[in-house]
Design an enzyme around this catalytic site. Sequence first.
Site, PDB file in Angstrom:
ATOM      1  CB  SER A 199       4.469   9.500 -28.820  1.00  0.00           C
ATOM      2  OG  SER A 199       4.105  10.106 -30.047  1.00  0.00           O
TER       3      SER A 199
ATOM      4  CE1 TYR B   2       5.440  14.183 -28.876  1.00  0.00           C
ATOM      5  CE2 TYR B   2       5.349  14.603 -26.521  1.00  0.00           C
ATOM      6  CZ  TYR B   2       4.898  13.920 -27.641  1.00  0.00           C
ATOM      7  OH  TYR B   2       3.906  12.963 -27.501  1.00  0.00           O
TER       8      TYR B   2
ATOM      9  CE  LYS C  78       5.753  11.380 -24.670  1.00  0.00           C
ATOM     10  NZ  LYS C  78       5.211  11.095 -23.329  1.00  0.00           N
TER      11      LYS C  78
HETATM   12  C1  WQD Z   1      -2.649  16.162 -37.015  1.00  0.00           C
HETATM   13  C2  WQD Z   1      -2.922  16.567 -38.456  1.00  0.00           C
HETATM   14  C3  WQD Z   1      -1.586  18.409 -39.225  1.00  0.00           C
HETATM   15  C4  WQD Z   1      -3.334  21.430 -36.581  1.00  0.00           C
HETATM   16  C5  WQD Z   1       1.486  15.297 -32.602  1.00  0.00           C
HETATM   17  C6  WQD Z   1       2.628  14.595 -31.904  1.00  0.00           C
HETATM   18  C7  WQD Z   1       2.117  13.301 -31.303  1.00  0.00           C
HETATM   19  C8  WQD Z   1       1.043  13.621 -30.327  1.00  0.00           C
HETATM   20  C9  WQD Z   1      -0.105  14.325 -31.076  1.00  0.00           C
HETATM   21  C10 WQD Z   1       1.001  14.714 -28.199  1.00  0.00           C
HETATM   22  C11 WQD Z   1      -1.650  16.890 -39.245  1.00  0.00           C
HETATM   23  C12 WQD Z   1      -3.064  18.788 -39.206  1.00  0.00           C
HETATM   24  C13 WQD Z   1      -3.063  20.225 -37.198  1.00  0.00           C
HETATM   25  C14 WQD Z   1      -3.878  22.501 -37.334  1.00  0.00           C
HETATM   26  C15 WQD Z   1      -3.860  21.118 -39.291  1.00  0.00           C
HETATM   27  N1  WQD Z   1       1.594  14.390 -29.290  1.00  0.00           N
HETATM   28  N2  WQD Z   1      -3.328  20.073 -38.542  1.00  0.00           N
HETATM   29  N3  WQD Z   1      -4.120  22.295 -38.667  1.00  0.00           N
HETATM   30  O1  WQD Z   1       1.326  16.258 -35.497  1.00  0.00           O
HETATM   31  O2  WQD Z   1       0.017  14.082 -35.907  1.00  0.00           O
HETATM   32  O3  WQD Z   1       1.025  14.507 -33.667  1.00  0.00           O
HETATM   33  O4  WQD Z   1       0.425  15.525 -31.687  1.00  0.00           O
HETATM   34  O5  WQD Z   1       0.075  14.179 -27.653  1.00  0.00           O
HETATM   35  O6  WQD Z   1       3.170  12.627 -30.639  1.00  0.00           O
HETATM   36  O7  WQD Z   1       3.623  14.262 -32.851  1.00  0.00           O
HETATM   37  O8  WQD Z   1      -0.933  15.856 -34.408  1.00  0.00           O
HETATM   38  O9  WQD Z   1      -3.002  17.180 -34.199  1.00  0.00           O
HETATM   39  O10 WQD Z   1      -0.786  18.412 -34.509  1.00  0.00           O
HETATM   40  O11 WQD Z   1      -1.799  17.163 -36.431  1.00  0.00           O
HETATM   41  O12 WQD Z   1      -4.074  20.964 -40.505  1.00  0.00           O
HETATM   42  O13 WQD Z   1      -4.141  23.636 -36.815  1.00  0.00           O
HETATM   43  O14 WQD Z   1      -3.702  17.768 -38.454  1.00  0.00           O
HETATM   44  O15 WQD Z   1      -0.950  18.932 -40.387  1.00  0.00           O
HETATM   45  O16 WQD Z   1      -1.841  16.429 -40.583  1.00  0.00           O
HETATM   46  P1  WQD Z   1       0.412  15.201 -35.004  1.00  0.00           P
HETATM   47  P2  WQD Z   1      -1.642  17.229 -34.827  1.00  0.00           P
END
Ligand code: WQD
Length: 341
Positions: free
Chosen positions: A124, A150, A154
């Site tokens: 990741s 998590y 990785k």
């Molecule tokens: C993306 C953007 C949030 C939810 C993580 C892990 C990565 C991978 C994917 C697993 C950010 C914004 C999110 C919400 C929002 N892991 N957001 N409201 O954090 O980039 O990555 O998940 O497969 O390893 O680190 O992904 O989709 O949680 O967030 O505004 O309800 O969407 O702030 O900017 P992230 P995410």
Amino acid sequence: MAILLPGGAGYIGSHTAVELLNAGKEIIIIDNFSNSKPEVIDKIKQITGKDFKFYEVDCLDRQSLEKVFEENDIDAVINFAGFKAVGESVKEPLKYYHNNITGAVVLLQTMQKYGVKKFVFSSSATVYGDRGKEIKYVETMKRGETTNPYGTTKSMIEKILEDVYFADNDWDIALLRYFNPVGAHESGLIGENPQGIPNNLMPYIMKVANKELDHLNIFGNDYKETKDGTGARDFLHVVDLAKGHLKALEKLEKEKSGLYVYNLGTGTPYTVQEMVDTFKRTNNVDVPYEYVGRRAGDLPIFYADSTKAKKELDWTAEKTLEDMCKDSWNYIKQMEKNKGE
Ligand code: WQD
């Protein structure tokens, strides 16, 4: 010679299984259904028209794992088995370290015992950690300080694999650093459907659009580093990601041994606002949202330098943000339709 897919009934694993079968590969899926459903196995067969072996096995169960290797001629392993909810990992670190790390070590020990040394690891972008102003991640960067258990699992498994390769150069290993996978197979038969309240953006948008959740909270709209103040990520279509695994496998089939690291991302960041607006426009649905405070641990923006995968794997992401939104929504509609049947 078969390709073993631990966690192959999961979101990324099932899409990779489809691409491998479509490419004529023989696969074996093992899964414990801790974050997937048994019906996914039949959906993969329905999409591809191909058959394959399945074992309900947990990678922590060494005896059952060895039985799979005893009974089959396995050439390579692509490991998707692992818990992946960032928030849950903060609350239950030992659950994550045991499942993800011990599971990987037992799998690698079993591979070693049976002389199987080709391994693709589902890593990741989170292993890069917070790089401040360096927002375009390149594989030559050293791994950074991860911000949750998590991400640490990785990073630790990458280190374990480096040590395994250093001890025995006969191993042939590819570390694939995913950016933000979203979307679903165009059939709508497989996709991302996490249990409970989703952590990630796209599954949350899908549930709001489908009126299962009231509205989306956009975590912060005051990031001065982005064009509209909301967070920005390198979202890539899960089918493009799956094809990247096929390319990595073909690289290992060509090379006798080695340790390879690749970013799998589009190289183009989009903001949360752009994703929400595109989802609404593409699918002609409403997605009520409100801006709230930033989520702890979130970075403003990061995205992939994807040139190495292009050069060495001849892989680039082809699907658009519209494709990601269309296919995600189609998956939800197919699920609703099947519920009604
Ligand atoms: C993306 C953007 C949030 C939810 C993580 C892990 C990565 C991978 C994917 C697993 C950010 C914004 C999110 C919400 C929002 N892991 N957001 N409201 O954090 O980039 O990555 O998940 O497969 O390893 O680190 O992904 O989709 O949680 O967030 O505004 O309800 O969407 O702030 O900017 P992230 P995410």
